[in-house]
Design an enzyme around this catalytic site. Structure first.
Site, PDB file in Angstrom:
ATOM      1  N   SER A   1       0.962   3.272  -0.750  1.00 11.00           N
ATOM      2  CA  SER A   1       1.117   4.674  -0.521  1.00 11.00           C
ATOM      3  C   SER A   1       2.292   4.645  -1.626  1.00 11.00           C
ATOM      4  O   SER A   1       3.265   4.643  -2.029  1.00 11.00           O
ATOM      5  CB  SER A   1       0.892   4.466   1.062  1.00 11.00           C
ATOM      6  OG  SER A   1       0.388   6.154   1.274  1.00 11.00           O
TER       7      SER A   1
ATOM      8  N   ASP B   1     -10.787   5.892  -0.895  1.00 13.78           N
ATOM      9  CA  ASP B   1      -9.804   5.656  -0.017  1.00 13.78           C
ATOM     10  C   ASP B   1      -9.553   7.623   0.831  1.00 13.78           C
ATOM     11  O   ASP B   1      -9.422   8.076   0.045  1.00 13.78           O
ATOM     12  CB  ASP B   1      -8.277   6.174  -1.270  1.00 13.78           C
ATOM     13  CG  ASP B   1      -7.186   6.179  -0.301  1.00 13.78           C
ATOM     14  OD1 ASP B   1      -6.874   6.798   0.875  1.00 13.78           O
ATOM     15  OD2 ASP B   1      -6.050   5.142  -1.038  1.00 13.78           O
TER      16      ASP B   1
ATOM     17  N   HIS C   1      -7.977   2.740   1.920  1.00 10.37           N
ATOM     18  CA  HIS C   1      -6.823   3.127   1.810  1.00 10.37           C
ATOM     19  C   HIS C   1      -5.322   2.109   1.614  1.00 10.37           C
ATOM     20  O   HIS C   1      -4.688   1.662   1.175  1.00 10.37           O
ATOM     21  CB  HIS C   1      -5.662   4.305   2.367  1.00 10.37           C
ATOM     22  CG  HIS C   1      -4.444   4.791   2.084  1.00 10.37           C
ATOM     23  ND1 HIS C   1      -4.354   5.052   0.680  1.00 10.37           N
ATOM     24  CD2 HIS C   1      -3.341   4.634   2.808  1.00 10.37           C
ATOM     25  CE1 HIS C   1      -2.290   6.081   0.843  1.00 10.37           C
ATOM     26  NE2 HIS C   1      -2.376   5.122   1.953  1.00 10.37           N
TER      27      HIS C   1
END
Length: 246
Positions: free
Chosen positions: A97, A194, A224
């Site tokens: 991320s 996601d 995610h």
């Protein structure tokens, strides 16, 4: 006296001393090193020297995070990079991320990085851009623990400071503008589903970086936080292959 918050159990930075190949491992926005520990341990088991810093303001309390800037998060990563430089001849970076965003930043700044591994990396999140306009709201709901696998929790904040969202949006904008400065081998993992970072982010990264060696690897069975999800073993396997090859 400003409030002092203890580091949450499981959110501590971790280090493993191994051979002369280093892997810098970065967790994501509002998250902790807990999300990256399984990967870090696997890299260490393969013989590599591993460093996973706790990004400043993370792993304590969301009010602590509210006081930090994206420059603080970069500084946390650069300290880890320096630790590895003292011990290693070559360094790779792997991030989830915002950890992927920071990996791109590091590749832009440090051309000697041997390669980067991005897992659901963020360079444009419309929901976050919308949230930056909130004037009278300090905190919004958490974004952590987007995991498909049952009974698995990410250690992440239960609230997200709006000020911190402004910071990550600034970081993403800066990194996106300089994607063409990324030239090292790049492995991009992207979850088909996601709920935090739109999967098209990975397509944009793939198209705009200048790396001669780059690949996108879809993750079919994770959301995610893929590092704690059903594709964890697959990510580890493919990342070790990538580091071994380049």
């Amino acid at each position: 006296m400003p409030e002092q918050y203890a580091v949450l159990e499981g959110a501590e930075p971790f280090y493993f001393e191994g051979n002369r190949v280093g892997v810098l491992v970065s967790h994501g926005f509002t998250g902790t090193t807990q999300s990256m520990r399984p990967l870090g341990e696997a890299f260490a088991d393969a013989g590599y020297t591993v460093c996973s810093p706790r990004l400043k303001g993370h792993g304590t309390h969301y009010k602590d995070m509210e006081k930090t800037t994206f420059h603080d998060w970069i500084e946390s990563i650069e300290e880890g990079y320096q630790w590895l430089q003292e011990r290693c001849d070559s360094i790779y970076m792997c991030g989830l991320s915002m950890g992927g965003t920071l990996s791109l930043y590091m590749a832009q700044k440090y051309s000697e990085l041997k390669g980067i591994v991005l897992i659901n990396a963020a360079i444009e999140v419309p929901d976050m851009e919308t949230a930056t306009d909130l004037k009278d709201t300090r905190f919004i709901d958490a974004i952590g623990s987007d995991i498909k696998k049952l009974n698995v929790q990410e250690l992440a904040y239960e609230k997200t400071p709006v000020q911190s969202i402004r910071e990550i949006v600034g970081l993403m904008e800066q990194v996106r503008l300089d994607l063409n400065k990324v030239t090292c081998p790049t492995c991009i993992f992207v979850s088909d589903v996601d709920h935090v970072v739109p999967p098209y982010n990975s397509e944009v990264i793939y198209k705009e970086i200048e790396s001669n060696v780059k690949e996108i690897i879809p993750l079919k069975d994770s959301y995610h936080v893929a590092t704690l999800d059903n594709d964890q073993a697959y990510i580890i396997e493919k990342t070790l292959e990538f580091i071994g090859e380049y």
